[in-house]
Design a protein around this motif. Structure first.
Motif, PDB file in Angstrom:
ATOM      1  N   HIS A 227      50.226  37.433  28.929  1.00 43.76           N
ATOM      2  CA  HIS A 227      50.871  36.183  28.537  1.00 43.76           C
ATOM      3  C   HIS A 227      50.642  35.078  29.560  1.00 43.76           C
ATOM      4  CE1 HIS A 227      53.064  39.003  25.868  1.00 43.76           C
ATOM      5  NE2 HIS A 227      53.248  37.936  25.121  1.00 43.76           N
ATOM      6  N   GLY A 228      49.767  35.313  30.537  1.00 44.72           N
ATOM      7  CA  GLY A 228      49.438  34.286  31.499  1.00 44.72           C
ATOM      8  C   GLY A 228      50.494  34.054  32.557  1.00 44.72           C
ATOM      9  N   ARG A 229      51.451  34.951  32.673  1.00 43.14           N
ATOM     10  CA  ARG A 229      52.489  34.768  33.673  1.00 43.14           C
ATOM     11  C   ARG A 229      52.011  35.314  35.012  1.00 43.14           C
ATOM     12  NH1 ARG A 229      57.520  37.147  30.044  1.00 43.14           N
ATOM     13  NH2 ARG A 229      57.392  35.592  28.364  1.00 43.14           N
ATOM     14  N   PRO A 230      52.084  34.517  36.070  1.00 45.93           N
ATOM     15  CA  PRO A 230      51.629  35.007  37.369  1.00 45.93           C
ATOM     16  C   PRO A 230      52.537  36.105  37.892  1.00 45.93           C
ATOM     17  CG  PRO A 230      52.730  32.884  37.596  1.00 45.93           C
ATOM     18  CD  PRO A 230      52.584  33.135  36.121  1.00 45.93           C
ATOM     19  N   ASP A 231      51.956  37.025  38.597  1.00 45.44           N
ATOM     20  CA  ASP A 231      52.682  38.129  39.222  1.00 45.44           C
ATOM     21  C   ASP A 231      52.762  37.834  40.711  1.00 45.44           C
ATOM     22  OD1 ASP A 231      53.617  40.461  40.299  1.00 45.44           O
ATOM     23  OD2 ASP A 231      52.279  41.788  39.189  1.00 45.44           O
ATOM     24  N   PRO A 232      53.890  37.342  41.210  1.00 41.20           N
ATOM     25  CA  PRO A 232      53.972  36.976  42.637  1.00 41.20           C
ATOM     26  C   PRO A 232      53.638  38.134  43.558  1.00 41.20           C
ATOM     27  CG  PRO A 232      55.858  36.112  41.419  1.00 41.20           C
ATOM     28  CD  PRO A 232      55.137  37.028  40.496  1.00 41.20           C
TER      29      PRO A 232
ATOM     30  N   ASN B 262      37.385  38.111  49.241  1.00 38.31           N
ATOM     31  CA  ASN B 262      37.133  39.481  49.654  1.00 38.31           C
ATOM     32  C   ASN B 262      37.389  40.454  48.502  1.00 38.31           C
ATOM     33  OD1 ASN B 262      36.949  41.680  51.908  1.00 38.31           O
ATOM     34  ND2 ASN B 262      38.888  42.090  50.870  1.00 38.31           N
ATOM     35  N   ASP B 263      38.548  40.311  47.834  1.00 38.62           N
ATOM     36  CA  ASP B 263      38.851  41.223  46.734  1.00 38.62           C
ATOM     37  C   ASP B 263      37.957  40.965  45.532  1.00 38.62           C
ATOM     38  OD1 ASP B 263      42.205  42.509  46.717  1.00 38.62           O
ATOM     39  OD2 ASP B 263      40.908  42.132  48.418  1.00 38.62           O
ATOM     40  N   TRP B 264      37.582  39.712  45.319  1.00 38.13           N
ATOM     41  CA  TRP B 264      36.666  39.427  44.206  1.00 38.13           C
ATOM     42  C   TRP B 264      35.323  40.108  44.454  1.00 38.13           C
ATOM     43  CZ3 TRP B 264      31.916  36.972  43.790  1.00 38.13           C
ATOM     44  CH2 TRP B 264      31.489  36.711  42.479  1.00 38.13           C
ATOM     45  N   ALA B 265      34.821  40.016  45.684  1.00 40.07           N
ATOM     46  CA  ALA B 265      33.528  40.613  45.996  1.00 40.07           C
ATOM     47  C   ALA B 265      33.601  42.137  45.995  1.00 40.07           C
ATOM     48  CB  ALA B 265      33.042  40.112  47.351  1.00 40.07           C
ATOM     49  N   ASP B 266      34.777  42.705  46.299  1.00 36.77           N
ATOM     50  CA  ASP B 266      34.927  44.161  46.409  1.00 36.77           C
ATOM     51  C   ASP B 266      35.519  44.801  45.157  1.00 36.77           C
ATOM     52  OD1 ASP B 266      33.957  43.978  48.933  1.00 36.77           O
ATOM     53  OD2 ASP B 266      35.835  44.424  49.967  1.00 36.77           O
ATOM     54  N   ARG B 267      35.587  44.071  44.053  1.00 38.64           N
ATOM     55  CA  ARG B 267      36.337  44.575  42.897  1.00 38.64           C
ATOM     56  C   ARG B 267      35.762  45.881  42.358  1.00 38.64           C
ATOM     57  NH1 ARG B 267      33.159  40.356  41.656  1.00 38.64           N
ATOM     58  NH2 ARG B 267      31.995  40.283  39.712  1.00 38.64           N
ATOM     59  N   ALA B 268      34.442  46.046  42.384  1.00 34.83           N
ATOM     60  CA  ALA B 268      33.849  47.294  41.878  1.00 34.83           C
ATOM     61  C   ALA B 268      34.158  48.450  42.821  1.00 34.83           C
ATOM     62  CB  ALA B 268      32.341  47.120  41.711  1.00 34.83           C
TER      63      ALA B 268
ATOM     64  N   GLY C 173      44.285  45.245  37.187  1.00 34.42           N
ATOM     65  CA  GLY C 173      44.444  44.321  36.075  1.00 34.42           C
ATOM     66  C   GLY C 173      45.567  43.323  36.227  1.00 34.42           C
ATOM     67  N   ARG C 174      46.236  43.314  37.374  1.00 36.58           N
ATOM     68  CA  ARG C 174      47.354  42.388  37.542  1.00 36.58           C
ATOM     69  C   ARG C 174      46.886  40.958  37.805  1.00 36.58           C
ATOM     70  NH1 ARG C 174      50.450  44.684  42.287  1.00 36.58           N
ATOM     71  NH2 ARG C 174      48.441  45.656  42.781  1.00 36.58           N
ATOM     72  N   ILE C 175      45.656  40.801  38.305  1.00 40.26           N
ATOM     73  CA  ILE C 175      45.052  39.488  38.506  1.00 40.26           C
ATOM     74  C   ILE C 175      43.635  39.547  37.974  1.00 40.26           C
ATOM     75  CG2 ILE C 175      44.281  37.778  40.205  1.00 40.26           C
ATOM     76  CD1 ILE C 175      46.552  38.581  41.996  1.00 40.26           C
ATOM     77  N   ARG C 176      43.232  38.537  37.237  1.00 37.50           N
ATOM     78  CA  ARG C 176      41.874  38.506  36.707  1.00 37.50           C
ATOM     79  C   ARG C 176      40.894  38.126  37.815  1.00 37.50           C
ATOM     80  NH1 ARG C 176      44.684  35.859  32.374  1.00 37.50           N
ATOM     81  NH2 ARG C 176      44.685  37.120  30.466  1.00 37.50           N
ATOM     82  N   PRO C 177      39.694  38.683  37.808  1.00 31.83           N
ATOM     83  CA  PRO C 177      38.690  38.303  38.814  1.00 31.83           C
ATOM     84  C   PRO C 177      38.411  36.807  38.837  1.00 31.83           C
ATOM     85  CG  PRO C 177      38.015  40.303  37.684  1.00 31.83           C
ATOM     86  CD  PRO C 177      39.239  39.804  36.964  1.00 31.83           C
ATOM     87  N   ALA C 178      38.377  36.177  37.663  1.00 30.18           N
ATOM     88  CA  ALA C 178      38.105  34.742  37.622  1.00 30.18           C
ATOM     89  C   ALA C 178      39.203  33.955  38.332  1.00 30.18           C
ATOM     90  CB  ALA C 178      37.972  34.279  36.169  1.00 30.18           C
ATOM     91  N   ALA C 179      40.436  34.430  38.219  1.00 27.58           N
ATOM     92  CA  ALA C 179      41.540  33.740  38.894  1.00 27.58           C
ATOM     93  C   ALA C 179      41.404  33.863  40.410  1.00 27.58           C
ATOM     94  CB  ALA C 179      42.877  34.321  38.432  1.00 27.58           C
ATOM     95  N   ALA C 180      40.997  35.031  40.881  1.00 30.15           N
ATOM     96  CA  ALA C 180      40.809  35.222  42.321  1.00 30.15           C
ATOM     97  C   ALA C 180      39.685  34.341  42.844  1.00 30.15           C
ATOM     98  CB  ALA C 180      40.518  36.691  42.620  1.00 30.15           C
ATOM     99  N   LEU C 181      38.574  34.278  42.106  1.00 30.25           N
ATOM    100  CA  LEU C 181      37.456  33.438  42.525  1.00 30.25           C
ATOM    101  C   LEU C 181      37.857  31.964  42.490  1.00 30.25           C
ATOM    102  CD1 LEU C 181      34.516  33.164  43.383  1.00 30.25           C
ATOM    103  CD2 LEU C 181      33.875  33.180  40.962  1.00 30.25           C
ATOM    104  N   GLY C 182      38.580  31.572  41.454  1.00 23.46           N
ATOM    105  CA  GLY C 182      39.037  30.192  41.376  1.00 23.46           C
ATOM    106  C   GLY C 182      39.955  29.828  42.527  1.00 23.46           C
TER     107      GLY C 182
ATOM    108  N   ALA D  29      39.379  26.856  45.295  1.00 30.40           N
ATOM    109  CA  ALA D  29      40.374  25.802  45.481  1.00 30.40           C
ATOM    110  C   ALA D  29      40.908  25.792  46.912  1.00 30.40           C
ATOM    111  CB  ALA D  29      41.519  26.000  44.488  1.00 30.40           C
ATOM    112  N   LEU D  30      41.153  26.957  47.464  1.00 32.47           N
ATOM    113  CA  LEU D  30      41.667  27.035  48.831  1.00 32.47           C
ATOM    114  C   LEU D  30      40.636  26.551  49.841  1.00 32.47           C
ATOM    115  CD1 LEU D  30      43.517  30.448  48.562  1.00 32.47           C
ATOM    116  CD2 LEU D  30      44.595  28.266  49.152  1.00 32.47           C
TER     117      LEU D  30
END
Length: 307
Positions: A9-14, A66-72, A86-95, A99-100
């Motif tokens: 549902h697109g809700r962020p998981d803090p 780091n986690d995006w690159a190490d996801r596999a 599955g708690r965070i999408r890879p695209a969200a981590a890369l984005g 941004a940061l």
């Protein structure tokens, strides 16, 4: 509600983002800029705050990338991490990493051209490490260079020269090199070689820290010199005590759990090391403020892992 429906549902998981960004490790970042300003004999000001904010953003960009690159790899070795679970999408981590990074560079630009000049290679080092260098022999050296550049960012932003800050940057980089070398074995059984080297490095740094750095400006009063020496010695002892036992346990049994504890201790030891670097240049107030971050980091590390 489970993490999967929340994500759907697109809700962020803090909690997941706290794990991804390794939030307790954030407390090891402000001391870089503060130690850099102290080494450059410059009083912290608004530009130092901007440098700290820039450092925080670039550090967290590296964590997300780091986690995006190490996801596999994490899917096989650490499936509980936010991306493979599955708690965070890879695209969200890369984005978030993009941004940061942009925000960190913008904040450095606000601190002035010298700060921006340091932040650009710092950001490039962070991205190069995560995407290309991490599993190569150059990986630990890239991470060490990033820490050293982060300290120089504080010196540049505050208006001090870079040359006086180079010894402090070298000492901080050496510690980071040792910790990163140990971390390369935190998910599989290794050998005692890396923690032995880290123990030896800690001993050398503990010997070097109380030694008087090159002096710039008029000599301090004898009373101030004694106070500085006492503060530096105490902080150096705190630095060594933070890592000595975990490193020794990893030497005796280089298993993943004990290696991870050693890495976590090495990350936390960055704070008293930064404080000792500030104290040895006479910035007692900066040193005390920096070391006060250590118990806060330790408290948060009980909830979220720093490795």
């Amino acid at each position: 509600m489970s993490a999967a429906p929340a994500l759907a549902h697109g809700r962020p998981d803090p909690r997941a983002w706290a794990e991804l960004l390794r939030l307790p490790a954030l407390f090891t970042v402000p001391g870089d800029a503060l130690a850099g300003a102290a080494a450059a004999t410059a009083r912290p000001d608004r530009r130092t705050v901007l440098a700290i904010a820039s450092s925080l953003c670039l550090y967290e960009a590296g964590m997300a990338l780091n986690d995006w690159a190490d996801r596999a790899e994490d899917a096989a070795e650490r499936p509980h991490r936010p991306l493979p679970s599955g708690r965070i999408r890879p695209a969200a981590a890369l984005g978030a990493a993009c941004a940061l990074t942009a925000t960190g560079l913008a904040l450095a630009a606000r601190a002035g051209r010298p700060a921006l000049t340091i932040s650009v290679p710092l950001a490039a080092t962070v991205w190069s490490y995560d995407l290309f260098l991490k599993r190569t022999p150059a990986g630990p050296f890239a991470m060490a260079a990033a820490r050293g550049l982060d300290l120089l960012l504080g010196a540049a932003a505050t208006g001090g020269g870079l040359r006086p800050a180079l010894p402090s940057a070298a000492l901080l980089s050496t510690h980071t090199l040792a910790v990163t070398t140990v971390s390369r074995h935190e998910t599989r059984d290794g050998t005692p070689a890396a923690p032995v080297a880290a123990l030896a490095t800690t001993a050398v740094l503990a010997w070097l820290l109380p030694r008087r750095p090159p002096r710039h400006g008029p000599p301090p009063r004898r009373r101030h010199t004694r106070r500085r020496a006492a503060t530096t010695t105490a902080l150096t002892a705190a630095y060594a005590a933070t890592v000595a036992r975990p490193y020794l346990y990893a030497v005796l049994n280089p298993s993943p759990p004990l290696t991870q504890r050693a890495v976590g201790a090495g990350v936390r030891a960055t704070i008293p090391l930064q404080a000792a670097l500030a104290a040895r240049t006479g910035a007692g107030a900066t040193a005390l403020f920096t070391v006060a971050l250590a118990p806060v980091a330790r408290r948060f590390a009980r909830r979220v892992s720093v490795t």
